[in-house]
Design a protein around this motif. Structure first.
Motif, mmCIF file in Angstrom:
data_model
loop_
_atom_site.group_PDB
_atom_site.id
_atom_site.type_symbol
_atom_site.label_atom_id
_atom_site.label_comp_id
_atom_site.label_asym_id
_atom_site.label_seq_id
_atom_site.Cartn_x
_atom_site.Cartn_y
_atom_site.Cartn_z
ATOM 1 N N ARG B 268 41.425 51.604 33.492
ATOM 2 C CA ARG B 268 41.622 51.864 32.061
ATOM 3 C C ARG B 268 41.050 50.712 31.222
ATOM 4 N N TYR B 269 41.278 49.487 31.654
ATOM 5 C CA TYR B 269 40.675 48.333 30.976
ATOM 6 C C TYR B 269 39.149 48.500 30.926
ATOM 7 N N ARG B 270 38.593 48.826 32.080
ATOM 8 C CA ARG B 270 37.132 48.916 32.200
ATOM 9 C C ARG B 270 36.579 49.934 31.215
ATOM 10 N N GLU B 271 37.217 51.118 31.165
ATOM 11 C CA GLU B 271 36.710 52.165 30.283
ATOM 12 C C GLU B 271 37.011 51.869 28.809
ATOM 13 N N ALA B 272 38.208 51.356 28.538
ATOM 14 C CA ALA B 272 38.628 51.175 27.145
ATOM 15 C C ALA B 272 37.988 49.941 26.520
ATOM 16 N N LEU B 273 37.763 48.922 27.324
ATOM 17 C CA LEU B 273 37.428 47.609 26.753
ATOM 18 C C LEU B 273 36.107 47.072 27.274
ATOM 19 N N ASP B 274 35.273 47.952 27.798
ATOM 20 C CA ASP B 274 33.929 47.563 28.189
ATOM 21 C C ASP B 274 33.964 46.474 29.273
ATOM 22 N N ASP B 275 34.698 46.770 30.343
ATOM 23 C CA ASP B 275 34.760 45.882 31.511
ATOM 24 C C ASP B 275 35.066 44.428 31.128
ATOM 25 N N PRO B 276 36.242 44.196 30.580
ATOM 26 C CA PRO B 276 36.526 42.869 30.034
ATOM 27 C C PRO B 276 36.832 41.831 31.107
ATOM 28 N N PRO B 277 36.629 40.542 30.797
ATOM 29 C CA PRO B 277 37.176 39.497 31.657
ATOM 30 C C PRO B 277 38.707 39.627 31.632
ATOM 31 N N PHE B 278 39.362 39.301 32.712
ATOM 32 C CA PHE B 278 40.832 39.381 32.702
ATOM 33 C C PHE B 278 41.446 38.352 33.641
ATOM 34 N N ASN B 279 42.737 38.157 33.462
ATOM 35 C CA ASN B 279 43.531 37.328 34.372
ATOM 36 C C ASN B 279 44.768 38.097 34.793
ATOM 37 N N TYR B 280 45.178 37.891 36.037
ATOM 38 C CA TYR B 280 46.547 38.304 36.363
ATOM 39 C C TYR B 280 47.254 37.212 37.148
ATOM 40 N N ILE B 281 48.566 37.272 37.061
ATOM 41 C CA ILE B 281 49.418 36.287 37.726
ATOM 42 C C ILE B 281 50.564 37.037 38.368
ATOM 43 N N LEU B 282 50.835 36.706 39.612
ATOM 44 C CA LEU B 282 51.996 37.285 40.289
ATOM 45 C C LEU B 282 53.193 36.388 40.016
ATOM 46 N N ARG B 283 54.226 36.967 39.434
ATOM 47 C CA ARG B 283 55.451 36.203 39.200
ATOM 48 C C ARG B 283 56.494 36.629 40.218
ATOM 49 N N THR B 284 56.660 35.804 41.227
ATOM 50 C CA THR B 284 57.677 36.081 42.231
ATOM 51 C C THR B 284 58.699 34.961 42.180
ATOM 52 N N SER B 285 59.767 35.077 42.947
ATOM 53 C CA SER B 285 60.816 34.058 42.878
ATOM 54 C C SER B 285 60.300 32.741 43.455
ATOM 55 N N PRO B 286 60.931 31.627 43.092
ATOM 56 C CA PRO B 286 60.577 30.357 43.727
ATOM 57 C C PRO B 286 60.863 30.436 45.219
#
Lengths: 346, 346
Positions: B268-286
């Protein structure tokens, strides 16, 4: 939803307020356009184009010059696409487990000089002092408004630092909530003062001056140094050596001293780092006229807090990740950065 | 100072740890070079070039293929320019009023696929699931190390998001301190649970599913939505609908479900936003194996916390200022963003 005005929303997990500003660019297509970097040739901030900005809020002008006409040296106008609005009262409300507040506040632009091509580092100290004076005067004026808890004054220089227009300008955002970083700093200062009856920032300054290894610039009233735990390469903190919590009380003479140190640091950036994009933020105390319920915060504010400027060039690409994680990796030890900045002949 | 290894330093004002990594690029000249955007034609992550990375820590390989040779589907190697080192014990020390700790930790690179030109949004769900499986396995392995308090797993995609190589990869940074955002979230979750005996993130998910206005993607096990107080346009949170604090315990079947939702959002990002740069982060417990003195944090962690992924495209230029102020202005209401993302046919 698209019709409503801006609002503050509380991030229940990260414990911070965010402004949802629905009147600023919002369609996906517009974001694509931003990446194209359209540099217009018309400048609404240049003398003669005063009618292209909203009417001025304040200005320092030649004697006899006309309001909203040429003849100014520094000029403050409302932001044409404001993130916040001055109308109305802050009304807090819930949406299930979430909290919000209507977007009451102020969003102003400080046009720092009539000269389109006069970067801060090349301006006269007296001109910079005028800009710093208008920061002070706007702060004083905005703090009379009891709806406003904090006044953020900052500058983005260069596209990479977030500036959308090249004419030298700063911004003022006055908010009905306290920004998280301000709250965190205040809390740290307050705890230190409670235990030690000393100002934390005075203690930091004392240690920096004694060790000298992170010093960049110093005179009898101000000091500039690279913070011990700098998040960014060549980050600099500028602070008065005398204790004061509130920038709005700074004398004209001290503003001239501050102008001199600020220009000195920026000239070192320019020579050392090839005229980098940069940001600075003025960290002053919250609105001292407002007395919220948590009065213990405000009672001792004049002892606890110590105003300062946080300044950093935009050099590293490592970006979005830090936004999400709050975790910063700085490849340049502040001792190395300070040594390099000191070595520049200015 | 230039000779010493990396270290963690505590920012006494902002109450967070910063890594000062003196072994990564540090001279001012090198920063100028970064801006030139040098795209090399040689890729150390492509099959056949395994000897150009440090020896592999883990891999998912074809049966019979040789360690550090081709035949892998996902491969984990130490970062060639690590911000942290696995050797030594964390030693805390003071420097006047400041605190530091030697740079013990781990810094790894997950090479997600042998295919240089296979962005996540176009990969098979099974391939994405393999990547998510290796995240889980590395998390399990690193959490056996009692020196490590937190394992950060994240991805920078695109130069603007901080990626320095184009071959699809993620990073793992395991630290001897707890990142500030993790500490803040844990504290919020803990307080909520203490009062209500419910998980805060379960409550958020419940409200999002009931209102639907910020939903992006949902199936029986996972949900993706634009957070109520999104800092960035089109920010998305992906979370399991079932309560669990620790990503390292996720089953293979659920990882496949997560892969499907993650790919759906990125498409959806790719189609909606012209293949944008992105970041993701996994937030798990310590690290649940570590029992620090503040045991009350850990006692209830399995009830308090709920792992999730924070994902955001890099669209807005407004940048450095937010870093300094902690104050975010989001021009796109999350309701509009979600509606737009939902409208994309995938």
């Amino acid at each position: 939803m698209g019709e409503r005005n801006s609002e503050y929303r509380y991030d229940i997990l990260q414990q911070r307020w965010v402004i949802i500003a629905s009147e600023r660019g919002k369609r996906p297509q517009e974001f694509a356009a931003i990446r194209e970097n359209p540099e217009s040739h018309f400048c609404p901030f240049c003398p003669g184009n005063e009618d292209k900005t909203p009417p001025e809020i304040a200005a320092i002008r030649e004697h006899g010059s006309r309001l909203n006409g040429p003849g100014w040296q520094v000029r403050v106008v409302p932001n044409k696409f404001p993130a916040l609005r001055v109308e109305g009262m802050p009304e807090r409300d819930a949406e299930g487990i979430y909290d919000h507040l209507n977007g009451v506040g102020a969003h102003e632009v400080v046009i720092e000089t009539p000269n389109h091509k006069a970067p801060l580092s090349r301006r006269d100290i007296d001109d910079i002092a005028l800009m710093l004076r208008i920061y002070r005067d706007r702060l004083n004026d905005l703090m009379r408004d009891m709806r406003l808890k904090y006044v953020l004054i900052f500058k983005n220089w260069g596209m990479a630092a977030g500036a959308s227009l090249t004419h030298p300008h700063s911004q003022i955002i006055a908010t009905a909530v306290t920004p998280q970083t301000v709250a965190l700093e205040l809390e740290a200062c307050r705890q230190h003062h409670q235990v030690k009856e000393r100002c934390l920032i005075c203690d930091i300054i004392k240690q920096e001056i004694a060790s000298r290894e992170r010093l960049v610039s110093i005179d009898d009233r101000f000091v500039a140094f690279c913070p011990y735990a700098s998040r960014f390469p060549f980050e600099v903190m500028i602070a008065p050596r005398f204790h004061h919590h509130d920038y709005s009380r700074t004398t004209d003479q001290d503003l001239r001293g501050l102008a001199s140190v600020l220009r000195d640091v920026l000239a070192r950036y320019r020579e050392a780092l090839d005229d980098p994009p940069f940001n600075y933020i003025l960290r002053t105390s919250p609105n001292v006229n407002v007395h919220p319920r948590r009065a213990h915060y405000w009672e001792s504010i004049e002892f606890d807090f110590h105003w300062h400027i946080e300044l950093f060039p935009r050099l590293t690409r490592i970006a979005g990740f830090e936004w999400g994680s709050g975790f910063y990796i700085n490849p340049t030890p502040p001792e190395d950065a300070a040594k390099y900045l000191r070595s520049i002949a200015t």
